[in-house]
Motif scaffolding. Structure first.
Motif, short mmCIF file in Angstrom:
data_model
loop_
_atom_site.label_atom_id
_atom_site.label_comp_id
_atom_site.label_asym_id
_atom_site.label_seq_id
_atom_site.Cartn_x
_atom_site.Cartn_y
_atom_site.Cartn_z
N THR A 21 -7.30 0.48 -2.50
CA THR A 21 -6.50 1.33 -3.37
C THR A 21 -7.01 2.76 -3.20
O THR A 21 -8.13 2.97 -2.73
CB THR A 21 -6.62 0.90 -4.84
N GLU A 45 -11.00 6.03 -1.51
CA GLU A 45 -10.48 4.73 -1.06
C GLU A 45 -11.46 3.68 -1.54
O GLU A 45 -12.64 3.76 -1.21
CB GLU A 45 -10.40 4.72 0.48
N GLU A 63 -7.31 -7.48 -8.65
CA GLU A 63 -6.52 -7.37 -9.87
C GLU A 63 -5.82 -8.69 -10.20
O GLU A 63 -4.87 -9.07 -9.52
CB GLU A 63 -5.47 -6.27 -9.72
N THR A 95 -1.06 3.41 -2.59
CA THR A 95 -1.14 2.78 -3.91
C THR A 95 -2.45 3.10 -4.64
O THR A 95 -3.52 3.15 -4.05
CB THR A 95 -0.98 1.25 -3.79
N GLN A 96 -2.32 3.32 -5.95
CA GLN A 96 -3.50 3.53 -6.80
C GLN A 96 -3.95 2.21 -7.41
O GLN A 96 -5.05 2.11 -7.95
CB GLN A 96 -3.14 4.47 -7.95
N SER A 97 -3.05 1.23 -7.38
CA SER A 97 -3.30 -0.06 -8.03
C SER A 97 -2.13 -0.97 -7.70
O SER A 97 -1.00 -0.51 -7.62
CB SER A 97 -3.40 0.14 -9.55
N GLY A 98 -2.40 -2.25 -7.53
CA GLY A 98 -1.31 -3.20 -7.25
C GLY A 98 -0.64 -3.71 -8.51
O GLY A 98 0.24 -4.57 -8.45
N ILE A 147 0.83 -1.20 0.00
CA ILE A 147 0.00 0.00 0.00
C ILE A 147 0.88 1.26 0.00
O ILE A 147 0.58 2.23 -0.69
CB ILE A 147 -0.96 -0.05 1.20
N TRP A 182 -11.88 -0.69 -3.01
CA TRP A 182 -11.27 -2.02 -3.05
C TRP A 182 -11.23 -2.52 -4.47
O TRP A 182 -12.22 -2.42 -5.20
CB TRP A 182 -12.02 -3.00 -2.14
N ARG A 220 -7.21 6.93 -4.55
CA ARG A 220 -7.11 7.94 -5.62
C ARG A 220 -7.55 9.27 -5.05
O ARG A 220 -8.67 9.38 -4.53
CB ARG A 220 -8.02 7.60 -6.81
#
Ligand code: 4AD
Ligand code: MG
Length: 440
Positions: free
Chosen positions: A215, A229, A234, A192-195, A166, A231, A217
């Motif tokens: 995640t 925020e 991915e 994090t914006q994305s894993g 994160i 979930w 943004r």
């Protein structure tokens, strides 16, 4: 020497299992949701988190003292109820409880959320209580089912859950929506914006992987589709092509919707969801190019120029054409993230896909193939003014046995909101985080 059941041993039951206890005397532990009285009978709606049931208390059966205790008891007082389970075809859950005993654990006074109408801001300020309402409980149970279905889908198909961090040193989805965090003395880290980027490394190690977590943004927009925020699940797959990614996305969405239809019919009913729309969510989903989507938008009279990203009204216009989710592929590379692989046959478009949900819900999934060539990736990092040093590890994946690969991200709240038929994402998560909301 066996010990038989004691005559007065309590049989603690949950309302969701009440059918199994027909004719038995059970103990329910919960809260008073509602109460009405007619002379010598109290009708108490009790909830225990697993459901709601009407408990019928007659003065005669319960005794004067118990009856009086329930007389003025307020909504959301915690209570323990003993009684006999009786089938009743008129009851919403099919059963009622004839009360024989009743204890108040803790009385509530002036519970702020009454059955009358309240404004959304009022309710959002009391979100920690609002989630006790039948509708909110139904949504949260469906959310749970969606998440469970997602995990089962990947776990049963050879995917390995590999978590991604994160705190990250760099952007994944553009630098304008990063949340900075002071990371000890020296460094700024970002939520994090994305894993995805770490997922790619994990896929090079484990083949088929997925990550699933919160995640972030820093979305300055106040739309009904954006949280700060959320979930995201991915998946990432080594050697996958764009077609593989679309097939995987389609399979996941079908499986999740089917699972909710099968197991959460009662909750969908509470929400008054038109399930015939969900039943149509079957493979194959139509696959159209960005160009074809742009044509639909223009045909419907919306102003649109080739090269731009779709806004919410554009997505709605496209998805209205279909009775199930639609995969829109090959967006202009310029509007997509730095890691998107260009189509070798037409480099101005990227091998990316968005899945748009029907009924105007818009994008629920974004993904595609990734740049697997070292030189191109380095050029992209530079073009996007990203700090190369923070991406050296990511470039390593192209230095050491690079392969074509792809995956996608599916926003849980977007999916829950669509399946539940909500008009805003804020009800699809227990405690939504938005531009103007971080309480409670
Ligand atoms: O399209 P996005 O930005 O794609 C990615 O983050 C990729 N790195 C995913 C990947 O390929 N592994 O976001 C993916 C999905 C969207 O389709 C949407 O469902 C959801 O995440 N999403 C949001 N949900 C709620 N609030 C927001 N602000 C969201 N932004 C994206
Ligand atoms: Mg997207």
């Amino acid at each position: 020497m066996g010990v038989g059941p004691r005559e007065h041993e309590e049989m603690i039951a949950y309302i969701e299992d009440i059918a199994r206890h027909e004719g038995q005397t059970v103990t329910l532990r919960g809260w008073l949701h509602n109460r009405r009285s007619s002379g010598k009978i109290h009708f108490l709606t009790v909830r225990d988190g697993s459901g709601f049931i009407q408990c019928v208390m007659s003065k005669k059966a319960a005794g004067d003292d118990t009856f009086t205790r329930a007389d003025h008891l307020a909504q959301e007082s915690s209570v323990i109820v003993h009684g006999t389970v009786r089938a009743d075809s008129r009851a919403p859950g099919g059963y009622e409880l004839d009360v024989t005993g009743f204890d108040v654990v803790s009385p509530a006074t002036d519970y702020p959320i009454t059955p009358k109408e309240h404004g959304v801001d009022y309710l959002m300020d009391r979100r920690h209580l609002w989630i006790r309402a039948p509708r909110q409980q139904a949504i949260l149970r469906i959310r749970h089912e969606v998440i469970d279905a997602v995990r089962d889908f990947f776990n049963s198909r050879g995917f390995v859950l590999a978590d991604t961090p994160i705190f990250t040193p760099s952007a994944c989805e553009g630098t304008t929506t990063l949340f900075p965090v002071q990371y000890f003395e020296q460094e700024t880290a970002y939520l994090t914006q994305s894993g995805q980027l770490y997922n790619e490394a994990n896929a090079m190690a484990l083949g088929r992987v997925y990550c699933f977590g919160p995640t972030f943004r820093a979305e300055k927009s106040k739309t009904r589709r954006h949280l700060t925020e959320f979930w995201m699940v991915e998946p990432e797959v080594a050697y996958a092509t764009l077609d593989d990614v679309m097939a995987l996305a389609e399979g996941l969405v079908v499986s999740v919707v089917q699972r909710v239809l099968e197991r959460r019919a009662a909750e969908l009913k509470v929400l008054e969801r038109d399930t015939s729309r969900l039943e149509r969510v079957q493979a194959p989903f139509p696959r159209i190019s960005y160009d074809e989507a742009a044509e639909i938008i223009r045909r419907k009279g919306l102003p649109f120029e080739w090269g731009g990203d779709f806004g919410a009204p554009d997505e709605t216009a496209v998805s209205e054409e279909f009775d199930r989710p639609v995969c829109v592929h090959r967006y202009p590379a310029a509007v997509k993230a730095f890691y998107m692989k260009p189509d070798p046959e037409r480099p101005e478009v990227a091998l990316g896909v968005d899945v748009l949900a029907p009924e105007g819900y818009g994008e629920i999934i974004g993904g595609g193939e990734r740049v697997d060539d070292y030189d191109l990736l380095l050029a992209r990092i530079k073009e996007h003014n990203l700090p190369q040093a923070a991406f050296e590890w990511y470039l390593d994946l192209r230095r050491f046995g690079s392969v074509p690969h792809g995956g996608f991200g599916m926003g849980i709240e977007r999916v829950v909101s669509w399946i539940c038929g909500l008009d805003h994402l804020r009800e699809a998560i227990p405690y939504p985080r938005m531009l103007y909301r971080i309480y409670p």
